[in-house]
Design a protein around this motif. Sequence first.
Motif, PDB file in Angstrom:
ATOM      1  N   TRP A  15       0.798  -1.017   0.082  1.00  0.00           N
ATOM      2  CA  TRP A  15      -0.011   0.089   0.103  1.00  0.00           C
ATOM      3  C   TRP A  15       0.762   1.267  -0.211  1.00  0.00           C
ATOM      4  O   TRP A  15       0.376   2.431   0.267  1.00  0.00           O
ATOM      5  CB  TRP A  15      -0.993   0.033   1.108  1.00  0.00           C
ATOM      6  N   GLU A  16       2.040   1.163  -0.302  1.00  0.00           N
ATOM      7  CA  GLU A  16       2.929   2.421  -0.562  1.00  0.00           C
ATOM      8  C   GLU A  16       2.143   3.203  -1.718  1.00  0.00           C
ATOM      9  O   GLU A  16       1.671   2.517  -2.801  1.00  0.00           O
ATOM     10  CB  GLU A  16       4.507   2.000  -0.963  1.00  0.00           C
ATOM     11  N   ALA A  17       2.366   4.685  -1.440  1.00  0.00           N
ATOM     12  CA  ALA A  17       1.518   5.489  -2.591  1.00  0.00           C
ATOM     13  C   ALA A  17       2.538   6.576  -2.935  1.00  0.00           C
ATOM     14  O   ALA A  17       3.418   6.784  -2.285  1.00  0.00           O
ATOM     15  CB  ALA A  17       0.580   6.200  -1.721  1.00  0.00           C
ATOM     16  N   LEU A  18       2.270   6.837  -4.186  1.00  0.00           N
ATOM     17  CA  LEU A  18       2.918   7.902  -5.048  1.00  0.00           C
ATOM     18  C   LEU A  18       1.895   8.894  -5.152  1.00  0.00           C
ATOM     19  O   LEU A  18       0.688   8.691  -5.537  1.00  0.00           O
ATOM     20  CB  LEU A  18       3.313   7.519  -6.623  1.00  0.00           C
ATOM     21  N   ASP A  19       2.122  10.311  -4.438  1.00  0.00           N
ATOM     22  CA  ASP A  19       1.043  11.128  -4.633  1.00  0.00           C
ATOM     23  C   ASP A  19       1.172  11.829  -5.730  1.00  0.00           C
ATOM     24  O   ASP A  19       2.202  12.284  -6.342  1.00  0.00           O
ATOM     25  CB  ASP A  19       1.488  12.362  -3.523  1.00  0.00           C
ATOM     26  N   ILE A  20      -0.025  11.925  -6.477  1.00  0.00           N
ATOM     27  CA  ILE A  20      -0.037  12.638  -7.817  1.00  0.00           C
ATOM     28  C   ILE A  20      -0.533  14.065  -7.837  1.00  0.00           C
ATOM     29  O   ILE A  20      -0.155  15.041  -8.397  1.00  0.00           O
ATOM     30  CB  ILE A  20      -1.003  11.548  -8.752  1.00  0.00           C
ATOM     31  N   ALA A  21      -1.847  13.839  -7.188  1.00  0.00           N
ATOM     32  CA  ALA A  21      -2.403  15.506  -6.969  1.00  0.00           C
ATOM     33  C   ALA A  21      -3.204  15.740  -5.858  1.00  0.00           C
ATOM     34  O   ALA A  21      -3.750  14.711  -5.350  1.00  0.00           O
ATOM     35  CB  ALA A  21      -3.259  15.740  -8.366  1.00  0.00           C
ATOM     36  N   ASN A  22      -3.255  16.930  -5.500  1.00  0.00           N
ATOM     37  CA  ASN A  22      -4.241  17.317  -4.432  1.00  0.00           C
ATOM     38  C   ASN A  22      -5.062  18.540  -4.928  1.00  0.00           C
ATOM     39  O   ASN A  22      -4.540  19.486  -5.213  1.00  0.00           O
ATOM     40  CB  ASN A  22      -3.615  17.457  -3.300  1.00  0.00           C
ATOM     41  N   MET A  23      -6.359  18.174  -5.254  1.00  0.00           N
ATOM     42  CA  MET A  23      -7.125  19.140  -5.886  1.00  0.00           C
ATOM     43  C   MET A  23      -8.241  19.826  -4.920  1.00  0.00           C
ATOM     44  O   MET A  23      -9.266  19.063  -4.696  1.00  0.00           O
ATOM     45  CB  MET A  23      -7.703  18.711  -7.157  1.00  0.00           C
ATOM     46  N   ASN A  24      -7.967  20.694  -4.360  1.00  0.00           N
ATOM     47  CA  ASN A  24      -9.017  21.182  -3.282  1.00  0.00           C
ATOM     48  C   ASN A  24      -9.337  20.187  -2.321  1.00  0.00           C
ATOM     49  O   ASN A  24     -10.616  19.913  -1.992  1.00  0.00           O
ATOM     50  CB  ASN A  24     -10.258  21.801  -4.066  1.00  0.00           C
ATOM     51  N   GLY A  25      -8.486  19.361  -1.570  1.00  0.00           N
ATOM     52  CA  GLY A  25      -8.804  18.458  -0.634  1.00  0.00           C
ATOM     53  C   GLY A  25      -9.185  16.984  -0.941  1.00  0.00           C
ATOM     54  O   GLY A  25      -9.398  16.340  -0.422  1.00  0.00           O
ATOM     55  N   ILE A  26      -9.185  16.774  -2.557  1.00  0.00           N
ATOM     56  CA  ILE A  26      -9.249  15.552  -3.072  1.00  0.00           C
ATOM     57  C   ILE A  26      -8.103  14.957  -3.703  1.00  0.00           C
ATOM     58  O   ILE A  26      -7.526  15.641  -4.317  1.00  0.00           O
ATOM     59  CB  ILE A  26     -10.364  15.491  -4.156  1.00  0.00           C
ATOM     60  N   THR A  27      -7.753  13.947  -3.010  1.00  0.00           N
ATOM     61  CA  THR A  27      -6.174  13.435  -3.337  1.00  0.00           C
ATOM     62  C   THR A  27      -6.311  12.233  -4.422  1.00  0.00           C
ATOM     63  O   THR A  27      -7.212  11.460  -4.462  1.00  0.00           O
ATOM     64  CB  THR A  27      -5.470  12.933  -2.122  1.00  0.00           C
ATOM     65  N   THR A  28      -5.446  12.215  -5.382  1.00  0.00           N
ATOM     66  CA  THR A  28      -5.094  11.226  -6.486  1.00  0.00           C
ATOM     67  C   THR A  28      -3.917  10.656  -5.845  1.00  0.00           C
ATOM     68  O   THR A  28      -2.924  11.422  -5.978  1.00  0.00           O
ATOM     69  CB  THR A  28      -5.277  11.575  -7.943  1.00  0.00           C
ATOM     70  N   ARG A  29      -3.993   9.430  -5.732  1.00  0.00           N
ATOM     71  CA  ARG A  29      -2.767   8.762  -5.235  1.00  0.00           C
ATOM     72  C   ARG A  29      -2.499   7.156  -6.165  1.00  0.00           C
ATOM     73  O   ARG A  29      -3.605   6.640  -6.469  1.00  0.00           O
ATOM     74  CB  ARG A  29      -2.732   8.394  -3.771  1.00  0.00           C
ATOM     75  N   LEU A  30      -1.305   6.897  -6.570  1.00  0.00           N
ATOM     76  CA  LEU A  30      -1.333   5.617  -7.196  1.00  0.00           C
ATOM     77  C   LEU A  30      -0.419   4.660  -5.957  1.00  0.00           C
ATOM     78  O   LEU A  30       0.525   4.995  -5.328  1.00  0.00           O
ATOM     79  CB  LEU A  30      -0.002   5.718  -8.221  1.00  0.00           C
ATOM     80  N   HIS A  31      -1.463   3.708  -5.728  1.00  0.00           N
ATOM     81  CA  HIS A  31      -0.814   2.729  -4.626  1.00  0.00           C
ATOM     82  C   HIS A  31       0.012   1.252  -5.349  1.00  0.00           C
ATOM     83  O   HIS A  31      -0.731   0.738  -6.441  1.00  0.00           O
ATOM     84  CB  HIS A  31      -1.848   2.302  -3.949  1.00  0.00           C
ATOM     85  N   TRP A  32       0.778   0.812  -4.718  1.00  0.00           N
ATOM     86  CA  TRP A  32       1.544  -0.438  -5.169  1.00  0.00           C
ATOM     87  C   TRP A  32       1.088  -1.484  -3.997  1.00  0.00           C
ATOM     88  O   TRP A  32       1.162  -1.137  -2.854  1.00  0.00           O
ATOM     89  CB  TRP A  32       2.899  -0.590  -5.543  1.00  0.00           C
TER      90      TRP A  32
END
Length: 103
Positions: A15-32
């Motif tokens: 469940w390690e994550a790569l943070d992609i974006a934070n758009m007004n409190g909504i996060t987009t993350r890539l998990h492995w």
Amino acid sequence: MKIIRSKDFTGSRAWEALDIANMNGITTRLHWTDQPYRWHINDGEEVFVVLDGRVQMHYRDNGFEQVAELGVGDIFYASVGTEHVAHPEGPARILVIECEGSV
């Protein structure tokens, strides 16, 4: 601008994550991950997209456990209050869009 090659991302732990974006409190993350998460309910809605691998998504609906088989390109939407847990079948890469700080 970012270009992310999701198949190149591998975590050193589940469940390690790569943070992609934070758009007004909504996060987009890539998990492995190659291990299940844990039963949980997010603080808000969640969109869960399988980019690589296969995942069994367990969720509770009216108190009964259900299982959905998710493959590449499949999307699981967890509405507010949906209790769920992801069980990858081997290594998987998953894009997760949710409220910042959610479980």
